[in-house]
Design a protein around this motif. Sequence first.
Motif, PDB file in Angstrom:
ATOM      1  N   PHE A 231       0.856  -1.185   0.041  1.00 49.62           N
ATOM      2  CA  PHE A 231      -0.068   0.065  -0.102  1.00 49.62           C
ATOM      3  C   PHE A 231       0.955   1.247  -0.088  1.00 49.62           C
ATOM      4  CE2 PHE A 231      -2.427  -3.329   1.716  1.00 49.62           C
ATOM      5  CZ  PHE A 231      -3.776  -3.200   0.999  1.00 49.62           C
ATOM      6  N   GLU A 232       2.117   1.436   0.816  1.00 50.14           N
ATOM      7  CA  GLU A 232       2.835   2.501   1.071  1.00 50.14           C
ATOM      8  C   GLU A 232       3.777   2.632   0.015  1.00 50.14           C
ATOM      9  OE1 GLU A 232       3.306   3.505   5.624  1.00 50.14           O
ATOM     10  OE2 GLU A 232       2.602   1.495   5.403  1.00 50.14           O
ATOM     11  N   ASN A 233       4.188   1.217  -0.244  1.00 46.42           N
ATOM     12  CA  ASN A 233       5.272   1.053  -1.205  1.00 46.42           C
ATOM     13  C   ASN A 233       5.022   0.157  -2.129  1.00 46.42           C
ATOM     14  OD1 ASN A 233       7.484   2.438   0.724  1.00 46.42           O
ATOM     15  ND2 ASN A 233       6.382   1.041   1.993  1.00 46.42           N
ATOM     16  N   PRO A 234       4.134   0.596  -3.078  1.00 48.10           N
ATOM     17  CA  PRO A 234       3.598  -0.472  -4.276  1.00 48.10           C
ATOM     18  C   PRO A 234       4.838  -0.608  -5.146  1.00 48.10           C
ATOM     19  CG  PRO A 234       2.676   1.973  -4.731  1.00 48.10           C
ATOM     20  CD  PRO A 234       3.374   1.982  -3.316  1.00 48.10           C
ATOM     21  N   ASN A 235       5.895   0.028  -5.234  1.00 49.04           N
ATOM     22  CA  ASN A 235       7.057  -0.317  -6.056  1.00 49.04           C
ATOM     23  C   ASN A 235       7.858  -1.363  -5.617  1.00 49.04           C
ATOM     24  OD1 ASN A 235       6.602   1.526  -8.389  1.00 49.04           O
ATOM     25  ND2 ASN A 235       7.298   3.033  -7.013  1.00 49.04           N
ATOM     26  N   TRP A 236       7.528  -1.773  -4.389  1.00 51.87           N
ATOM     27  CA  TRP A 236       8.505  -2.847  -3.649  1.00 51.87           C
ATOM     28  C   TRP A 236       8.092  -4.138  -4.010  1.00 51.87           C
ATOM     29  CZ3 TRP A 236       8.931  -1.667   2.305  1.00 51.87           C
ATOM     30  CH2 TRP A 236       9.841  -0.396   2.531  1.00 51.87           C
ATOM     31  N   GLN A 237       9.025  -4.965  -4.598  1.00 49.16           N
ATOM     32  CA  GLN A 237       8.867  -6.000  -5.252  1.00 49.16           C
ATOM     33  C   GLN A 237       9.051  -7.426  -4.087  1.00 49.16           C
ATOM     34  OE1 GLN A 237      11.913  -5.977  -8.381  1.00 49.16           O
ATOM     35  NE2 GLN A 237      10.699  -4.458  -9.484  1.00 49.16           N
ATOM     36  N   ASN A 238       8.027  -8.307  -4.404  1.00 48.87           N
ATOM     37  CA  ASN A 238       8.120  -9.492  -3.518  1.00 48.87           C
ATOM     38  C   ASN A 238       8.852 -10.547  -3.968  1.00 48.87           C
ATOM     39  OD1 ASN A 238       6.860 -12.401  -2.472  1.00 48.87           O
ATOM     40  ND2 ASN A 238       6.177 -10.868  -0.861  1.00 48.87           N
ATOM     41  N   GLY A 239       9.752 -11.371  -3.319  1.00 51.91           N
ATOM     42  CA  GLY A 239      10.660 -12.256  -3.737  1.00 51.91           C
ATOM     43  C   GLY A 239       9.944 -13.394  -4.561  1.00 51.91           C
ATOM     44  N   PHE A 240       8.788 -13.605  -4.319  1.00 46.41           N
ATOM     45  CA  PHE A 240       7.993 -14.806  -4.858  1.00 46.41           C
ATOM     46  C   PHE A 240       7.432 -14.491  -6.233  1.00 46.41           C
ATOM     47  CE2 PHE A 240       8.218 -16.470  -0.606  1.00 46.41           C
ATOM     48  CZ  PHE A 240       8.339 -17.818  -0.773  1.00 46.41           C
ATOM     49  N   GLU A 241       7.631 -13.144  -6.775  1.00 46.67           N
ATOM     50  CA  GLU A 241       6.856 -12.570  -8.026  1.00 46.67           C
ATOM     51  C   GLU A 241       7.840 -13.131  -8.963  1.00 46.67           C
ATOM     52  OE1 GLU A 241       5.006  -8.589  -6.172  1.00 46.67           O
ATOM     53  OE2 GLU A 241       6.890  -8.638  -6.853  1.00 46.67           O
ATOM     54  N   HIS A 242       7.176 -13.812 -10.294  1.00 54.06           N
ATOM     55  CA  HIS A 242       7.918 -14.459 -11.137  1.00 54.06           C
ATOM     56  C   HIS A 242       8.318 -13.458 -12.239  1.00 54.06           C
ATOM     57  CE1 HIS A 242       7.622 -18.971 -10.120  1.00 54.06           C
ATOM     58  NE2 HIS A 242       6.883 -18.368  -9.119  1.00 54.06           N
ATOM     59  N   ASP A 243       7.367 -12.237 -12.109  1.00 53.97           N
ATOM     60  CA  ASP A 243       7.865 -11.089 -13.039  1.00 53.97           C
ATOM     61  C   ASP A 243       7.434  -9.887 -12.289  1.00 53.97           C
ATOM     62  OD1 ASP A 243       7.592  -8.909 -14.853  1.00 53.97           O
ATOM     63  OD2 ASP A 243       6.540 -10.181 -16.379  1.00 53.97           O
ATOM     64  N   PRO A 244       8.560  -9.356 -11.671  1.00 49.15           N
ATOM     65  CA  PRO A 244       8.429  -8.210 -10.625  1.00 49.15           C
ATOM     66  C   PRO A 244       7.886  -6.885 -11.183  1.00 49.15           C
ATOM     67  CG  PRO A 244      10.508  -9.431 -10.277  1.00 49.15           C
ATOM     68  CD  PRO A 244       9.881  -9.987 -11.634  1.00 49.15           C
TER      69      PRO A 244
END
Length: 294
Positions: A231-244
């Motif tokens: 929410f506050e940081n929508p650009n932060w990428q999660n390590g489980f994302e296959h296409d960040p």
Amino acid sequence: MSLVDELVPSRYAVQVGDVEVMVISDGVLPITASTMATNAAPAELSAWLKDMYLPPEITDWPLNVAVVRSGDRVILVDSGLGSEFPGFPRAGQLAMRLDAAGVDPASVTDVVLTHLHMDHIGGLLVDGLRGRLRTDLRVHLAAAEADFWEAPDFSRTVMPAPIPDVLRSTATKFLDLYRGQLRPFETEYEVAPGVLIRRTGGHTPGHSIVRVESRGEALTFAGDAVFQPGFENPNWQNGFEHDPEESTRVRFRLLKELAATGEQLVATHLPFPSLCHVAEAGNAFRFVPTNWDY
């Protein structure tokens, strides 16, 4: 203590027009905090964790699933982790908590899967649940998701070392067991009146969300399209994302859409029961919890 007397609530029901949505906690699993923001500066992530009163190294990741009743259809949205992973003893509670909620697994007509990560499909592999499901159960998922797991690419993920192999083997086992019951769709599919599953991609190629709409009210189950920092940081990428990068675009679009419509949001890894609204805050968003309705 009986199952219905758990001191911490594990289910919460909300009415969306004529459709009933029950959010059920599958428990929590520990996750390395850095996995939640792999592209964030360590100092910024540390500051966010401190502001949120979360531990700096390992934090608990909530696991939410949903049971949706529309007309004569009973739809299970995702199934939690299951009990085949002994390293996560506080997750995999779905079978027990369905019983506590009075939901007979044999009454479930459809399963909707947001994607095939192990913490979304593991519950369907557990004997305590799988053996109690009806033989004509329909399992809905995006065709792109089933295709992806035939030869998954983890090159852009940032996961703890053993996880990719476990994800791969769990998805393979699931597809082998349920292939005859799969009902793949391309872009979107109406599972029941007012219950629409729509592919977003990003987190995985076939990642999907579920939107419930009835009599002018709406709720979206967003799966892993949004995590707690998103929410506050929508650009932060999660390590489980296959296409960040695509995940970031999906997250922005979804949160902006929900802020515009004012409808309710539920997501897999937001604190139980995760029911909230979304508000815009400059170039980011705010998580606005929904008051519990007694």
